[in-house]
Write a protein that holds these residues in place. Structure first.
Motif, short mmCIF file in Angstrom:
data_model
loop_
_atom_site.label_atom_id
_atom_site.label_comp_id
_atom_site.label_asym_id
_atom_site.label_seq_id
_atom_site.Cartn_x
_atom_site.Cartn_y
_atom_site.Cartn_z
N ALA A 31 0.80 17.41 6.21
CA ALA A 31 1.45 16.11 6.38
C ALA A 31 2.44 15.85 5.25
CB ALA A 31 0.41 14.99 6.43
N GLU A 32 3.59 15.29 5.62
CA GLU A 32 4.61 14.92 4.64
C GLU A 32 4.63 13.40 4.50
OE1 GLU A 32 8.42 16.50 5.70
OE2 GLU A 32 7.63 18.55 5.86
N TRP A 33 4.66 12.93 3.26
CA TRP A 33 4.63 11.50 2.96
C TRP A 33 5.81 11.21 2.06
CZ3 TRP A 33 0.45 8.20 4.25
CH2 TRP A 33 0.49 6.94 3.68
N THR A 34 6.79 10.45 2.55
CA THR A 34 8.00 10.18 1.77
C THR A 34 8.05 8.73 1.34
OG1 THR A 34 9.20 11.92 2.94
CG2 THR A 34 10.53 10.28 1.79
N GLU A 35 8.05 8.55 0.02
CA GLU A 35 8.22 7.23 -0.59
C GLU A 35 9.71 7.04 -0.84
OE1 GLU A 35 5.37 5.01 -1.98
OE2 GLU A 35 4.67 6.07 -0.21
N ALA A 36 10.22 5.84 -0.58
CA ALA A 36 11.64 5.53 -0.63
C ALA A 36 12.24 5.72 -2.02
CB ALA A 36 11.88 4.09 -0.17
N GLU A 37 13.52 6.14 -2.02
CA GLU A 37 14.27 6.22 -3.26
C GLU A 37 14.32 4.83 -3.88
OE1 GLU A 37 18.74 7.44 -4.66
OE2 GLU A 37 17.89 8.41 -2.89
N TYR A 73 3.50 -3.94 14.78
CA TYR A 73 3.44 -2.50 15.09
C TYR A 73 4.29 -2.25 16.33
CZ TYR A 73 -0.81 -2.23 12.21
OH TYR A 73 -1.72 -2.27 11.19
N LEU A 74 4.97 -1.12 16.36
CA LEU A 74 5.70 -0.67 17.54
C LEU A 74 5.34 0.80 17.77
CD1 LEU A 74 9.24 -2.13 16.74
CD2 LEU A 74 7.53 -3.07 18.31
N GLU A 75 5.09 1.15 19.02
CA GLU A 75 4.74 2.53 19.35
C GLU A 75 5.75 3.08 20.34
OE1 GLU A 75 0.82 5.08 20.66
OE2 GLU A 75 0.93 2.98 21.22
N ARG A 98 6.26 -9.45 -4.01
CA ARG A 98 6.11 -9.39 -2.55
C ARG A 98 7.36 -8.70 -2.06
NH1 ARG A 98 2.57 -11.95 0.29
NH2 ARG A 98 3.94 -12.45 2.03
N ALA A 99 7.20 -7.64 -1.27
CA ALA A 99 8.35 -6.87 -0.81
C ALA A 99 8.15 -6.45 0.64
CB ALA A 99 8.53 -5.63 -1.69
N ALA A 100 9.16 -6.67 1.46
CA ALA A 100 9.11 -6.25 2.86
C ALA A 100 9.14 -4.72 2.94
CB ALA A 100 10.29 -6.84 3.61
N PHE A 101 8.37 -4.17 3.91
CA PHE A 101 8.38 -2.73 4.11
C PHE A 101 8.35 -2.40 5.59
CE2 PHE A 101 3.75 -3.42 4.20
CZ PHE A 101 3.37 -2.64 5.29
N ALA A 102 8.73 -1.16 5.88
CA ALA A 102 8.55 -0.54 7.19
C ALA A 102 8.06 0.87 6.94
CB ALA A 102 9.86 -0.51 7.97
N HIS A 103 7.09 1.30 7.71
CA HIS A 103 6.58 2.67 7.65
C HIS A 103 6.81 3.29 9.03
CE1 HIS A 103 3.42 1.47 4.39
NE2 HIS A 103 4.61 1.62 3.88
N LEU A 104 7.42 4.45 9.06
CA LEU A 104 7.59 5.19 10.30
C LEU A 104 6.64 6.38 10.27
CD1 LEU A 104 8.91 5.62 13.02
CD2 LEU A 104 10.70 6.94 11.84
N TRP A 105 5.69 6.37 11.17
CA TRP A 105 4.66 7.41 11.27
C TRP A 105 5.02 8.34 12.42
CZ3 TRP A 105 0.55 7.17 7.86
CH2 TRP A 105 0.36 5.96 7.17
N LYS A 111 -2.85 13.84 15.02
CA LYS A 111 -2.84 13.90 13.56
C LYS A 111 -1.50 13.39 13.03
CE LYS A 111 -6.80 15.89 12.52
NZ LYS A 111 -7.76 15.24 11.62
N ILE A 112 -1.54 12.77 11.86
CA ILE A 112 -0.32 12.29 11.21
C ILE A 112 0.38 13.48 10.57
CG2 ILE A 112 0.58 10.88 9.31
CD1 ILE A 112 -1.97 9.08 9.74
N THR A 113 1.64 13.68 10.96
CA THR A 113 2.42 14.78 10.39
C THR A 113 3.44 14.29 9.38
OG1 THR A 113 4.00 14.67 12.21
CG2 THR A 113 2.16 16.23 12.44
N ARG A 114 3.83 13.01 9.48
CA ARG A 114 4.85 12.50 8.56
C ARG A 114 4.77 10.98 8.49
NH1 ARG A 114 9.83 14.93 10.21
NH2 ARG A 114 9.14 16.57 8.80
N MET A 115 5.00 10.45 7.28
CA MET A 115 5.16 9.02 7.08
C MET A 115 6.39 8.84 6.20
SD MET A 115 5.10 5.93 5.42
CE MET A 115 4.63 6.39 3.77
N THR A 116 7.30 7.97 6.64
CA THR A 116 8.48 7.66 5.86
C THR A 116 8.47 6.17 5.55
OG1 THR A 116 9.69 9.41 7.00
CG2 THR A 116 11.01 7.79 5.79
N GLN A 117 8.63 5.85 4.27
CA GLN A 117 8.60 4.47 3.80
C GLN A 117 10.02 3.92 3.64
OE1 GLN A 117 8.35 3.90 -0.42
NE2 GLN A 117 6.67 2.43 -0.20
N TYR A 118 10.19 2.68 4.08
CA TYR A 118 11.41 1.91 3.84
C TYR A 118 10.93 0.62 3.19
CZ TYR A 118 13.05 5.21 7.32
OH TYR A 118 13.33 6.36 8.00
#
Length: 130
Positions: A31-37, A73-75, A98-105, A111-118
């Motif tokens: 699994a790849e997990w990317t935290e935002a720049e 949540y959106l699928e 407090r910070a707004a976020f979005a996670h794209l799974w 199985k979870i293969t990738r999560m990208t954080q915004y």
């Protein structure tokens, strides 16, 4: 709700311990997990051990009361998006945020293969004293 959404929801809706167990059980070995720049843990981590050490251990030791609360949540097939708000107090500065976020799974074969954080990194960086 689909099975993928239920799986992702299970990584947010319980206690920290339950969420962690559910996440570990759901991660694909590569699994790849990317935290935002601009986020303090920016970069891509591969595999559960790297994700735990590079992200979750640091969140647990550097913050007080750190939370990720999802409001939507959106699928879409093998992808689930989670939208919410991070909150917590950075120990080194005593500053809260407090910070707004979005996670794209992305999932494959249950199985979870990738999560990208915004995330609104400006709010997080203010808590870090930047």
């Amino acid at each position: 709700m689909g099975a993928h959404l239920d799986l992702i929801r299970s990584t947010y809706d319980g206690s920290s311990e339950e969420n962690g167990r559910n996440l570990l059980a759901a991660l694909a070995p590569d699994a790849e997990w990317t935290e935002a720049e601009g986020f303090p843990y920016a970069g891509t981590y591969v595999g559960a051990e790297a994700i735990l050490a590079g992200v979750f251990h640091r969140l647990g030791t550097e913050w007080v009361g750190y939370r990720a609360e999802v409001h939507t949540y959106l699928e879409d097939g093998d992808r689930v998006a989670a939208f919410g708000v991070y909150s917590g107090t950075y120990k080194a500065t005593g500053q809260s945020m407090r910070a707004a976020f979005a996670h794209l799974w992305e999932l494959r074969d249950g199985k979870i293969t990738r999560m990208t954080q915004y995330v609104d990194t400006v709010m997080v960086r203010k808590a870090l004293g930047y």
